[in-house]
Design a protein around this motif. Structure first.
Motif, mmCIF file in Angstrom:
data_model
loop_
_atom_site.group_PDB
_atom_site.id
_atom_site.type_symbol
_atom_site.label_atom_id
_atom_site.label_comp_id
_atom_site.label_asym_id
_atom_site.label_seq_id
_atom_site.Cartn_x
_atom_site.Cartn_y
_atom_site.Cartn_z
ATOM 1 N N LYS A 24 32.048 51.024 33.337
ATOM 2 C CA LYS A 24 32.367 51.621 34.862
ATOM 3 C C LYS A 24 33.468 50.639 35.364
ATOM 4 C CE LYS A 24 29.317 53.396 38.040
ATOM 5 N NZ LYS A 24 28.013 53.219 38.442
ATOM 6 N N GLU A 25 32.857 49.265 35.374
ATOM 7 C CA GLU A 25 33.445 48.398 36.166
ATOM 8 C C GLU A 25 35.151 48.104 35.454
ATOM 9 O OE1 GLU A 25 31.870 44.361 36.586
ATOM 10 O OE2 GLU A 25 29.950 45.429 37.165
ATOM 11 N N PHE A 26 35.343 48.422 34.617
ATOM 12 C CA PHE A 26 36.839 48.422 33.987
ATOM 13 C C PHE A 26 37.592 49.715 34.590
ATOM 14 C CE2 PHE A 26 39.747 49.953 30.873
ATOM 15 C CZ PHE A 26 40.451 48.997 30.709
ATOM 16 N N LEU A 27 37.009 50.591 34.580
ATOM 17 C CA LEU A 27 37.709 52.002 35.227
ATOM 18 C C LEU A 27 37.823 51.671 36.772
ATOM 19 C CD1 LEU A 27 35.830 54.737 32.982
ATOM 20 C CD2 LEU A 27 38.161 53.827 32.705
ATOM 21 N N GLN A 28 36.923 51.310 37.148
ATOM 22 C CA GLN A 28 37.042 51.028 38.657
ATOM 23 C C GLN A 28 37.826 50.058 38.992
ATOM 24 O OE1 GLN A 28 32.962 49.393 39.937
ATOM 25 N NE2 GLN A 28 32.220 51.401 40.242
ATOM 26 N N ASN A 29 38.263 49.153 38.322
ATOM 27 C CA ASN A 29 39.453 48.192 38.354
ATOM 28 C C ASN A 29 40.719 48.892 38.419
ATOM 29 O OD1 ASN A 29 40.458 45.470 38.879
ATOM 30 N ND2 ASN A 29 41.069 45.520 36.827
ATOM 31 N N VAL A 30 40.595 49.750 37.659
ATOM 32 C CA VAL A 30 42.068 50.517 37.127
ATOM 33 C C VAL A 30 42.277 51.548 38.534
ATOM 34 C CG1 VAL A 30 43.055 52.506 35.940
ATOM 35 C CG2 VAL A 30 41.650 50.787 34.754
ATOM 36 N N ASN A 31 41.172 51.937 39.004
ATOM 37 C CA ASN A 31 41.502 52.920 40.295
ATOM 38 C C ASN A 31 41.858 51.852 41.266
ATOM 39 O OD1 ASN A 31 40.978 55.565 39.390
ATOM 40 N ND2 ASN A 31 38.966 54.694 38.879
ATOM 41 N N HIS A 32 41.329 50.766 41.561
ATOM 42 C CA HIS A 32 41.560 49.741 42.772
ATOM 43 C C HIS A 32 43.065 49.162 42.474
ATOM 44 C CE1 HIS A 32 41.180 46.496 45.405
ATOM 45 N NE2 HIS A 32 41.586 45.576 44.583
ATOM 46 N N LEU A 33 43.306 48.955 41.018
ATOM 47 C CA LEU A 33 44.680 48.435 41.001
ATOM 48 C C LEU A 33 45.539 49.493 41.383
ATOM 49 C CD1 LEU A 33 44.245 46.528 37.755
ATOM 50 C CD2 LEU A 33 44.692 45.387 39.884
ATOM 51 N N SER A 34 45.431 50.829 41.013
ATOM 52 C CA SER A 34 46.332 51.919 41.485
ATOM 53 C C SER A 34 46.276 51.947 42.888
ATOM 54 C CB SER A 34 45.533 53.110 40.855
ATOM 55 O OG SER A 34 46.301 54.110 41.166
ATOM 56 N N GLU A 35 45.463 51.716 43.622
ATOM 57 C CA GLU A 35 45.670 51.984 45.203
ATOM 58 C C GLU A 35 46.406 50.733 45.684
ATOM 59 O OE1 GLU A 35 44.942 54.043 47.673
ATOM 60 O OE2 GLU A 35 44.550 55.289 45.851
ATOM 61 N N GLU A 36 46.299 49.593 44.912
ATOM 62 C CA GLU A 36 46.851 48.253 45.340
ATOM 63 C C GLU A 36 48.417 48.559 45.225
ATOM 64 O OE1 GLU A 36 45.868 44.754 46.228
ATOM 65 O OE2 GLU A 36 44.208 45.919 46.982
ATOM 66 N N PHE A 37 48.656 49.046 44.110
ATOM 67 C CA PHE A 37 50.244 49.541 43.724
ATOM 68 C C PHE A 37 50.744 50.526 44.576
ATOM 69 C CE2 PHE A 37 49.864 47.347 39.518
ATOM 70 C CZ PHE A 37 50.818 46.496 39.542
ATOM 71 N N ARG A 38 49.996 51.396 44.857
ATOM 72 C CA ARG A 38 50.124 52.568 45.859
ATOM 73 C C ARG A 38 50.800 52.045 46.973
ATOM 74 N NH1 ARG A 38 48.816 54.754 50.033
ATOM 75 N NH2 ARG A 38 46.704 53.855 49.938
ATOM 76 N N GLU A 39 49.974 51.246 47.654
ATOM 77 C CA GLU A 39 50.288 50.699 49.067
ATOM 78 C C GLU A 39 51.846 49.917 48.939
ATOM 79 O OE1 GLU A 39 48.266 47.642 51.473
ATOM 80 O OE2 GLU A 39 46.873 49.260 50.988
ATOM 81 N N GLY A 40 51.956 49.050 47.818
ATOM 82 C CA GLY A 40 52.861 48.276 47.615
ATOM 83 C C GLY A 40 54.209 49.072 47.308
ATOM 84 N N LEU A 41 54.117 50.091 46.460
ATOM 85 C CA LEU A 41 55.149 50.819 46.010
ATOM 86 C C LEU A 41 55.797 51.925 47.047
ATOM 87 C CD1 LEU A 41 54.087 51.736 42.450
ATOM 88 C CD2 LEU A 41 55.904 50.433 43.007
ATOM 89 N N GLU A 42 54.815 52.300 47.853
ATOM 90 C CA GLU A 42 55.371 53.006 49.128
ATOM 91 C C GLU A 42 55.955 52.118 50.062
ATOM 92 O OE1 GLU A 42 51.710 56.513 49.170
ATOM 93 O OE2 GLU A 42 51.776 54.988 50.641
ATOM 94 N N LYS A 43 55.769 50.989 50.119
ATOM 95 C CA LYS A 43 56.608 50.153 51.166
ATOM 96 C C LYS A 43 58.116 49.858 50.521
ATOM 97 C CE LYS A 43 53.069 47.576 53.550
ATOM 98 N NZ LYS A 43 51.921 46.692 53.233
ATOM 99 N N LEU A 44 57.950 49.550 49.217
ATOM 100 C CA LEU A 44 59.335 49.254 48.599
ATOM 101 C C LEU A 44 60.187 50.750 48.570
ATOM 102 C CD1 LEU A 44 58.338 47.236 45.268
ATOM 103 C CD2 LEU A 44 59.299 46.521 47.340
ATOM 104 N N GLN A 45 59.338 51.543 48.571
ATOM 105 C CA GLN A 45 60.267 53.038 48.456
ATOM 106 C C GLN A 45 60.955 53.197 49.638
ATOM 107 O OE1 GLN A 45 57.958 56.741 47.580
ATOM 108 N NE2 GLN A 45 59.588 57.938 48.270
#
Ligand SMILES: Cc1ncc(COP(=O)(O)O)c(C=O)c1O
Length: 433
Positions: free
Chosen positions: A316-337
């Motif tokens: 469960k924690e592994f999958l939670q980390n994937v979702n957490h990283l996904s949100e972190e990337f979303r934020e950063g990628l949107e700025k780069l976009q």
């Protein structure tokens, strides 16, 4: 020559020469032309180092999911090393505890009646097995796949792919039909009672990660049921936590008749693949279980590795980390976009299955080179080169996200610069056509 050459170490020079003379002259020519003749040396976690130690790459391709757990994952290596005290490949004619344990675990982790697993070595082999089972069970020949999807280069899997992978080898077969992705009407027109199976990646990676429209996969399954055809979902790239759930199809309220796993099941250490099938389909092999043989499929050492991979990936924690990283990337990628919006047009994302939409079909290959120059391994989607695949290992942390975003920022700047050179654009155009 657009890019200047660096002096190579002797070891690297010999590796490149041998590769050129005995493995692939085309690959060496291609990489040398773009000054990307990296030879894999030491590797660890998300990092790959050049054999002469002079260059490193943060792996944002993960080989389509092979390195979901990073390179040389310590837990996987431990299990493998312990396994070597007792096991080897095993014998495919005999019964096996690691293989039985692994199939049992897969069955526990799959929904519905996806209870049996036929093992193979590669993704292509596992797809071939799924297609054989579909034909054997339905006694029909036709297979429908999606334009731009990719399921492998082996005998049957290659037939499901685009013409460019088949025509040079005279591999065309009228029993394999392609339809446009996300076009349910096209499927309705063609799905008749001669169709054995519809095969689709849950999110087609080689097509640049377009997400399935709402209910698309569910409707495919319903249509298949109506016509007596089977639904095969290829989770070779999307499976094992990549999308933030263990299996990507869990996002779409659908249970297929077969699921294909490969790449990441190996832990990046021992190749293994799996065709997971509804229990009714196992009847195809019941009377004569020796009509389908894979000498190294489900090798016992590979099975031990895969058990560990599943244990880690279903946590469960592994999958939670994937979702957490996904949100972190979303934020950063949107700025780069926003910052690079002439070049960087959009983001396709489910968990860490991410595609970056760029301005046109030349922009993907140019971004691959620009990212390489900034120590990132990014690969454009082969069947839609306006998208780069963004598949970080699933075990990275927030510090890594920051590093990647910083390097991506520089890469977009460099890509826009390289794009301006007519000679580079022309070279890429002629390679793509
Ligand atoms: C979605 C998908 N299916 C199947 C395959 C074939 O796997 P393999 O190369 O292990 O035969 C690939 C390979 O890239 C893939 O991306």
């Amino acid at each position: 020559m657009f890019f200047s050459k660096k002096k190579l170490s002797k070891e690297k020079k010999i590796s490149i020469e041998n590769f050129k003379e005995h493995v692939s002259s085309g690959k060496v020519d291609f990489y040398q032309k773009y000054n990307m003749d990296f030879v894999m040396g030491f590797r660890e976690g998300p990092w790959l180092f050049d054999i002469d130690g002079k260059k490193k790459l943060f792996n944002l391709h993960s080989n389509g999911g092979v390195f979901n757990l990073g390179h040389r994952n310590k837990e996987v290596i431990k299990v493998f090393k312990e396994g070597l005290n007792f096991y080897d490949i095993g014998n495919h004619h005999l019964l096996s505890k690691p293989r039985a344990d692994l199939a049992n675990m897969i069955s526990d982790l799959m929904p519905g009646d996806l209870d049996y697993t036929i093992f193979g070595v590669s993704g292509g082999e596992a797809i071939d097995t799924a297609l054989k089972i579909a034909r054997g069970y339905t006694q029909r020949k036709k297979i429908i796949s999606v334009e731009g999807g990719y399921h492998g280069h082996t005998g049957l899997s290659v037939q499901t792919g685009n013409a460019k992978y088949k025509a040079p080898f005279l591999l065309d077969s009228p029993d394999f039909i392609q339809i446009p992705y996300n076009d349910i009407e096209a499927l309705k027109e063609i799905l008749d009672n001669e169709v054995a199976a519809v095969i689709v990646e849950t999110i087609p990676a080689t097509l640049g990660m377009p997400l399935p429209q709402e209910n698309y996969l569910k409707e495919i399954k319903e249509l298949c049921e109506k016509k007596g055809a089977l639904l095969i979902l290829d989770e070779v790239q999307t499976g094992l936590g990549r999308t933030g759930k263990l299996w990507a199809f869990e996002h779409f309220d659908v249970v297929p008749d077969m699921v294909v796993l490969a790449k990441g099941l190996s832990g990046g250490i021992y190749p293994i693949s799996a065709t997971v099938i509804h229990k009714k389909l196992e009847s195809v092999f019941h009377k004569d279980p020796f009509i389908h043989i894979s000498t190294s499929g489900g090798a016992e050492l590979g099975s031990l590795v895969a058990l560990k991979v599943l244990e880690i990936s279903s946590d469960k924690e592994f999958l939670q980390n994937v979702n957490h990283l996904s949100e972190e990337f979303r934020e950063g990628l949107e700025k780069l976009q926003q910052k690079h919006n002439g070049y960087f047009k959009g983001i396709r994302r489910l968990g860490l299955m991410i595609g970056l939409e760029l301005k046109d079909e030349l922009a993907g290959p140019i971004m691959t080179k620009a990212a390489f120059d900034n120590d990132l391994l990014i690969v454009y989607a082969n069947n839609d080169t306006s998208v780069v695949q963004f598949l970080p290992p699933l075990i990275i942390g927030e510090k890594d996200v920051k590093y990647v975003l910083k390097q991506l920022d520089k890469s977009f700047k460099r890509a826009a610069f390289l794009y301006k050179t007519l000679q580079i654009r022309e070279a890429i155009k002629s390679f793509l056509n």
